[in-house]
Design an enzyme around this catalytic site. Structure first.
Site, PDB file in Angstrom:
ATOM      1  CB  CYS A  29      -0.880  -0.313   1.371  1.00  0.00           C
ATOM      2  SG  CYS A  29      -0.246   0.295   2.719  1.00  0.00           S
ATOM      3  CE1 TYR A 171      -3.163 -10.278   0.317  1.00  0.00           C
ATOM      4  CE2 TYR A 171      -5.550  -9.507  -0.065  1.00  0.00           C
ATOM      5  CZ  TYR A 171      -3.963  -9.617   0.560  1.00  0.00           C
ATOM      6  OH  TYR A 171      -3.323  -8.505   1.566  1.00  0.00           O
ATOM      7  CG  HIS A 174      -1.583  -9.546   3.989  1.00  0.00           C
ATOM      8  ND1 HIS A 174      -1.124  -9.453   3.244  1.00  0.00           N
ATOM      9  CD2 HIS A 174      -0.044  -9.740   5.157  1.00  0.00           C
ATOM     10  CE1 HIS A 174       0.470  -8.750   2.702  1.00  0.00           C
ATOM     11  NE2 HIS A 174       0.491  -9.490   3.989  1.00  0.00           N
ATOM     12  CG  ASP A 266       3.541 -10.079   5.521  1.00  0.00           C
ATOM     13  OD1 ASP A 266       4.612 -10.260   5.501  1.00  0.00           O
ATOM     14  OD2 ASP A 266       3.512  -9.295   4.439  1.00  0.00           O
TER      15      ASP A 266
END
Length: 691
Positions: A29, A171, A174, A266
């Site tokens: 991001c 994806y 997370h 992470d």
């Protein structure tokens, strides 16, 4: 001539495409997202120019029912979103790198504050996107809904291909993506998408298969998969079902992009995890697949990178934060300029771009996020416009960066520092528990300064106004820092706390290199310390940790609703709380100090106005700071009289802030020197919608 690092520059085949080397900037991001496509493209393009073989954009929403507002991520809802992303792929391709995109449908993690649609999910449950405590719930997806979501994913894959992406990432990581939610042991759906592991994997398998069918002829299809949630048997484990899932899907994706979940794990800060910390979780993956594997671990050392590849941990070095701190890291390794690598310090200021909905920034790299709007390049800077000499007083983070950048421009720079060592607050703070890697802010700049012949550094040189004028430099930049207040005045209290007590500030600990002598001399029974934290970042908790480790009985009081409130935005608040609890630090959020005595502190509950008294022998005030700007005011008459051509305050001396802002302030001063700046004009470009 061969090099130990040649292995890092070998090409890697990813399905139908070939990465030119093993440097893989994983999706991350940045606060730009769909609203600032020019800024996004320039930032990614710089990384490709710096040698990253694969440059990915962040997660991209595939449909309006997975709207991630208030966060600004990528967006591929329809064909109208293609041109904005195409700017990014063109910027990446210009330098010979592959462009990747991570497609996502986030289920109950999508709050849909903009679209106001009900997000489809594993089952109906509370929405956690945005604040983490949203009042609405998601909608249980039927089998026909899941088919529709797969169609949206397929359509987004085709749009991504049209936009020029070379790698399409499915994806499942997370704890954000719906595909990952389906893998959970909590998935007790009664249909063929729940219950057994084979059923729970079905939705992810279908997404990968349909993506490959749609674009696999020309695009590599990657799977981003979190192999461990660090929740033990209740979550995904690298020693458990994660291995079964990798075995089941081993040859299906063209690339395995593996990590741990959630995001705070992470992207753990250097205060809690060091380089390569994920290896113990992801090392099994290469044993179960012949496809290339990319992993992350905040690698900044080329030797660690080579080791990870030679030991069979991964095939490509995944990076987010190190690529932010130094977009030219690969090229510097290739050119054997290892001392020039601007190493990530693991502070997660970059993360706050996303969590605070603003353009990305970096403590080490002040040009990050400014590539398009200010036309800043991390390695290039405009040459000098004159033969003017500049005196910089103060070699903290702001002064060091100003000196370094002005020296790079070619100016004659004199840098003075009152202390024997450069670094200011950073040199001192990096000695505190867990902050050792922050020292890199000083070390990198001193390395550059020491090899720049037109920068002259004078330590142990305290400067008065008379000294400054006698030095004869026509231009003066003051980076004289700040000092912590002792009276409790800060965000919550506008007046000093009444009473008398033995008061310390962070400066006392920093100057002592640990516990101040007065505290060291106290008996264990009298080491009762109250910390009053109205700063809300790391300092209060770090000092609590230091005191507790040295046998003090510590109570941490803050007017904020939670301890170290702002660290939620750097993803480390939970770890801070766990560590303080493990050290038996008493935590009292929602309280402010009302009265001091030599043996007690009176506090008041913000919500109930209930009053209580805490026994203590010492109080540590972590509140506001006072800029050390006296020298500036003493020199102002000289500026008015023409004895100086320019006078500027930078860093904490201008306005106390985080270290990243001090570095930025120094860099800005260097860029703006000899330039005509109109204070009435916005000094950077703004992306606007053309009507």
């Amino acid at each position: 001539m061969t090099s130990r690092y040649d292995i890092l520059f070998q090409p890697v085949k990813i399905g139908p495409v070939i990465a030119p080397n093993r440097f893989y900037q994983v999706p991350h991001c940045n606060g730009f997202g769909w609203r600032m496509p020019q800024s996004l493209a320039a930032m990614r393009g710089i990384k490709a120019e710096g040698g990253w073989g694969v440059v990915c954009t962040e997660e991209a929403e595939i449909h309006h029912t997975s709207d991630l507002s208030p966060y600004f991520e990528g967006r591929l809802w329809n064909d109208d979103d293609i041109p904005a992303l195409q700017i990014m792929t063109e910027a990446v391709h210009k330098h010979g790198a592959l462009a990747g995109i991570e497609l996502t449908y986030n289920g109950h993690d999508a709050s849909n504050l903009y679209s106001r649609a009900a997000p489809f999910d594993l089952r109906t449950r509370g929405i956690v996107g945005a604040s983490g405590y949203e009042p609405g719930q998601s909608r249980a997806a039927s089998k026909s809904d899941l088919k529709q979501i797969r169609t949206w994913h397929r359509n987004a894959s085709i749009r991504a291909k049209k936009a020029g992406f070379d790698i399409i990432c499915c994806y499942a990581a997370h704890n954000l993506a719906l595909a990952f939610h389906f893998l959970s042991k909590e998935n007790d759906r009664a249909d063929e998408y729940g219950g057994t592991l084979e059923n729970r994997v079905r939705f992810l398998r279908e997404i990968i298969e349909e993506t490959k069918e749609a674009v696999g002829d020309t695009c590599g299809v990657a799977l981003r998969f979190a192999v461990d949630e660090l929740l033990g048997p209740s979550g995904m484990q690298s020693t458990g079902e994660a291995q079964d899932i990798v075995s089941m899907l081993a040859e299906l994706p063209d690339l395995w992009d593996v990590n741990i979940s959630n995001w705070s794990n992470d992207s753990s800060t250097s205060r809690f995890e060091k380089e390569g910390n994920q290896e113990k979780y992801i090392s099994f993956v290469k044993k179960l697949t012949t496809k290339p594997v990319v992993g992350v671990g905040r690698y900044t050392s080329p030797d660690s990178m080579v080791s990870a590849i030679e030991r069979g941990i991964m095939d490509l070095i995944g990076s987010a934060r190190p690529s932010i701190a130094d977009p030219f890291l690969p090229n510097k390794i290739k050119e054997d300029r290892l001392e020039d690598i601007r190493e990530c310090i693991g502070c997660n200021i970059c993360v706050t771009g996303d969590t605070r909905y603003v353009p990305i920034r970096c403590t080490q790299n002040p040009t990050m996020g400014e590539e398009w709007r200010r036309d800043w390049h991390p390695e290039l800077i405009a040459p000098k416009k004159s033969a003017e000499e500049i005196l910089i007083v103060g070699a903290g983070p702001a002064g060091l960066e100003a000196a370094r950048a002005l020296g790079q421009r070619g100016y004659h720079v004199i840098l003075t520092e009152a202390k024997r060592e450069a670094g200011g607050r950073v040199a001192l703070e990096s000695a505190l528990p867990g902050l050792s890697e922050w020292r890199r802010v000083v070390d990198w700049r001193m390395t550059q300064i020491n090899k720049t012949p037109n920068i002259y550094f004078y330590p142990s040189s305290s400067m008065t106004a008379k000294d400054v004028l006698e030095a004869g430099a026509p231009h003066v930049i003051l980076a004289t820092g700040s000092n912590w207040r002792r009276d409790g005045v800060g965000r919550y209290l506008s007046r000093p706390v009444p009473g008398e007590a033995k008061i310390f500030t962070p400066d006392d600990f920093l100057e002592s290199g640990g516990l101040p002598p007065v505290l060291q001399q106290q008996s264990a029974e009298s080491r009762k310390v109250v910390i009053y934290d109205d700063d809300h970042y790391y300092m209060g908790s770090v000092l609590a940790e230091l005191l507790a480790q040295n046998g003090c009985e510590v109570t941490l009081v803050t007017p904020a609703p939670s301890i170290s409130y702002w660290t939620q935005f750097t993803l480390e608040q939970n770890r801070i709380l766990k560590r303080l609890n493990a050290l038996n630090v008493s935590l009292l959020p929602g309280h402010f100090i009302t009265l001091l005595t030599p043996t007690t502190v009176s506090i008041t509950n913000i919500n109930t106005s209930a009053k209580s008294v805490l026994p203590c022998n010492s109080v540590v005030m972590v509140t506001d700071r006072i800029p050390n700007d006296a020298l500036y005011h003493e020199l102002e008459p000289a500026l008015e009289e023409g004895k100086l051509k320019s006078l500027r305050l930078i860093g904490d001396a201008e306005a106390p802030n985080i270290i990243a802002q001090a570095v930025f302030s120094g860099h800005l001063a260097a860029r703006e020197f000899d330039e005509q700046i109109d204070p009435a004009e916005t000094p950077f470009k703004v992306e606007r919608i053309v009507l």
